[in-house]
Each structure stands twice: as structure tokens, then as C-alpha cells.
Scaffold this motif. Sequence first.
Motif, mmCIF file in Angstrom:
data_model
loop_
_atom_site.group_PDB
_atom_site.id
_atom_site.type_symbol
_atom_site.label_atom_id
_atom_site.label_comp_id
_atom_site.label_asym_id
_atom_site.label_seq_id
_atom_site.Cartn_x
_atom_site.Cartn_y
_atom_site.Cartn_z
ATOM 1 N N ASP A 54 -12.505 -75.372 -6.285
ATOM 2 C CA ASP A 54 -12.352 -75.802 -7.348
ATOM 3 C C ASP A 54 -10.626 -75.997 -7.484
ATOM 4 O O ASP A 54 -10.009 -76.734 -8.320
ATOM 5 C CB ASP A 54 -12.767 -74.865 -8.525
ATOM 6 C CG ASP A 54 -13.594 -75.351 -9.450
ATOM 7 O OD1 ASP A 54 -14.369 -76.021 -9.151
ATOM 8 O OD2 ASP A 54 -13.836 -73.874 -10.379
ATOM 9 N N GLU A 55 -9.974 -75.841 -6.063
ATOM 10 C CA GLU A 55 -8.792 -76.273 -5.996
ATOM 11 C C GLU A 55 -8.438 -77.456 -6.290
ATOM 12 O O GLU A 55 -7.009 -77.495 -7.649
ATOM 13 C CB GLU A 55 -8.029 -76.142 -4.655
ATOM 14 C CG GLU A 55 -8.796 -74.582 -3.831
ATOM 15 C CD GLU A 55 -9.695 -74.401 -3.571
ATOM 16 O OE1 GLU A 55 -10.915 -75.353 -3.148
ATOM 17 O OE2 GLU A 55 -9.753 -72.708 -2.352
ATOM 18 N N ASN A 56 -9.431 -78.485 -5.658
ATOM 19 C CA ASN A 56 -8.565 -79.956 -6.639
ATOM 20 C C ASN A 56 -8.887 -80.247 -7.920
ATOM 21 O O ASN A 56 -8.712 -80.850 -8.285
ATOM 22 C CB ASN A 56 -9.640 -81.153 -5.573
ATOM 23 C CG ASN A 56 -9.774 -80.894 -4.473
ATOM 24 O OD1 ASN A 56 -8.240 -80.520 -3.766
ATOM 25 N ND2 ASN A 56 -10.529 -81.715 -3.088
ATOM 26 N N ALA A 57 -10.277 -79.305 -8.689
ATOM 27 C CA ALA A 57 -10.259 -79.459 -9.797
ATOM 28 C C ALA A 57 -8.932 -78.970 -10.500
ATOM 29 O O ALA A 57 -8.627 -79.824 -11.326
ATOM 30 C CB ALA A 57 -11.114 -79.474 -10.915
ATOM 31 N N ALA A 58 -8.094 -78.162 -10.203
ATOM 32 C CA ALA A 58 -7.667 -77.806 -10.486
ATOM 33 C C ALA A 58 -5.956 -79.067 -10.292
ATOM 34 O O ALA A 58 -4.968 -79.297 -11.644
ATOM 35 C CB ALA A 58 -6.738 -76.588 -9.895
ATOM 36 N N ALA A 59 -6.090 -79.530 -8.784
ATOM 37 C CA ALA A 59 -5.077 -80.243 -8.844
ATOM 38 C C ALA A 59 -4.855 -81.062 -9.759
ATOM 39 O O ALA A 59 -3.363 -81.875 -10.267
ATOM 40 C CB ALA A 59 -4.572 -80.561 -7.354
ATOM 41 N N ALA A 60 -6.035 -81.750 -10.381
ATOM 42 C CA ALA A 60 -5.692 -82.981 -11.272
ATOM 43 C C ALA A 60 -5.872 -82.601 -12.249
ATOM 44 O O ALA A 60 -5.142 -83.212 -13.167
ATOM 45 C CB ALA A 60 -7.359 -83.205 -10.927
#
Length: 376
Positions: A54-60
Amino acid sequence: MDFAAIIVAAGRGTRAGGAKQWRDLGGRAVARWSLEALLNAGARHVAVVVTPGDENAAAAAFAGLTRWSTVVGGAERFDSVRAGLAAISEAGAETVLIHDAARPFVSAAVIEALLAALAEAEGAIPALPAVDTLKRRHGSGVLITADRDGLMRAQTPQAFRYDALMAAIDAWPDGETPTDDAQVLERAGKTVATTSGDPMLFKLTYPEDFAMAQALAGRQTRIGQGFDVHAFGPGDHLWLCGLRIDHDRTLVGHSDADAGLHALTDALLGAVGEGDIGDHFPPTDPQWRGADSGMFLQHAAALVAARGGRIINVDVTLICEAPKIKPHRAAMRARIAELLAITAEQVSVKATTTETLGFIGRGEGIAAQAAVAVEV
Ligand code: MG
């Protein structure tokens, strides 16, 4: 007061229908509401605990914000909290707030009260009295009224002196799972103060909770604007704002060359960030030759509706020396209202000239501009 914070955003949200922490809530991801509130309240650093991947979802979701990082959580919430505490240890804050991402409406007042309460206690939690009558199930569905006297509903964020919480976690018995972080402190014999809870801190648990949050999050008003020009050519009528108008020349274009509706179509597309009319109806595409521009406008309106949008008002300005617009203005407003399925009161059509200056003043063509407001 100086503090760091942890947002637990590692839930899979099966009951609320998907990973709710990344869902849009009034134009921001659910988890971003909490992160912004904690950063605005002065958090030195916020560790956001996420599930692996979920790191990319958080970054977005957190684009443009600073003083946060992600850390991968564990199988249980307690494991995730420990991962978060390890991640903020470097920040060196004496105080930590631990918060669930599923409670997006954190006020500055709640945070201030928690931090103030730590002057007298090792931990502080917001809590609300249980207002509903509580029943306990006995056997096969027999409900017995429970004594709710003194019962409180604990919310998050929960605030702790960092060292006291770490010591309490070390002392927590293996194999047991606390239901919240304050319980760890209680078990270690430390004092947990209570501050006023906030009904707005309700947890997004079921799909119905999300609908209520959407209503509370409010909707955005977005604006869009458009501009278009078409040249005059030989002919005996032209199309403007969806009306056929007899005239000694026509407007030249691939479609019906209705500059008013083209400007308005671009304004609607602009309000929802859907590009421009040429993206949707390329002038190189033969199927749009002579097309009724009302169809272009309705396509843009459908894109607004697909986003749950509602047109608030539209305002079109036609810029030309001729034909005279005023005699047609009421019919133009009615036609645009009909095309957009709104009322004529929501539609404005204005006209002006360029005082005989420029290509418009020389009668070589017509320009139109439009502005719209859309609630999404
Ligand atoms: Mg055009």
C-alpha cells in the motif's frame, strides 16, 4: 506541545467494502484527513502504518505533504502500533498520538485537549458516554438490559508519554491482544485520563458510515471556463446556443459551428478535468461533420454526472456585432437548460461587441466564452 503521531492505516476494511483508508472523501483520501489534521496541529513527524503493497497508495494519497513516512504493519493492530512506534523513535518526541485512519474527522480541539491532559497523566483518550440503552445477549437471543452507568466509548487519537507507553508495551503479556492502546497503559498500572470525545470522530466501519462521512465531508464547487471562435461564411442561417437563427451568413466549422455551445462544452469539461472538446470529438473525425453541438454539450454533462456532479449554473457570453442576440436570449437560455436538464434560471446568456475592433468588429466571425460552476 511537541509530539509525533502514528496513523494506523493497515486495515483491509472488509466490512466497509474495500480498503477505506484510500477511498475518496470530499476530494481527499480518507487517511489524508487525519494526516493533515495531525500535521496542522504541529506533529513533528507522522508514521503511517500500511499493509504491504500500500506504499504507493499512500504516496498518491499524501502527495504534497511533508513530515510523514510509511511503515509496514503487522498481522494484528498491536503489531502495527509497535511498528509505528519504532518508526517514530528517531523523531525523539516525548509524546505520541496514535490514531486510526478510519476516523477521518479529527479536530484541533480534540488534539489540544489530549496533549494538555498529559500534564497530569501518562496517557489520555477521548471518550463519549454510551447514550443508547445497552443490552447483553443471554443464551438464544434473550436480551437483558445492562447497566450503562459509567460506561464510555473510547475513540482515537489516543495520546501517551512515549517512554511510559514503551515500558507498558514491554510489560504486556505475550499472546494477549489489547483492544486499544490505552489498555496497555492501564494494565501497567499507569494513569489514563479522559478528555471529551467528539461525535465527529466516529469510525468508518460499515458502508452506511461512509455515506454519512461523505455528507459531512461536504462537496467541492469546481469552476470551468471555455472559449471558442468560428468564422462567417456564405449562408442563410447559423446555429448559436442550440438555436437556428436566420442570418445573411453562416458560421463555418466541421460541426454545426455553434461557438456558444462549444465554449460551454469546454467549460463543463474543464470543471471536471476531462480535457477539451477536441479530445472527445476530433475535427478530423468525419462522423462529426455537421454534427448537432447539443450532443457535444450533453456528452460533457454526462461526464459531470458520472462523477456525481451537479451543475450549479452556467454563464455564456457571445461576442459579435451581428446577429443581434437579445431577441433570442430567452430561447437560448431555455434551449441550454433543456440540453443540460437544469432550469433556465441556472442559465445565463449575455452578449457584447468589441466596439467594431478586431476580427469580430470587422464582422469576420463570432467568439463565445462560458463559465460554469459544478458541485462534485
Ligand atoms: Mg468550435
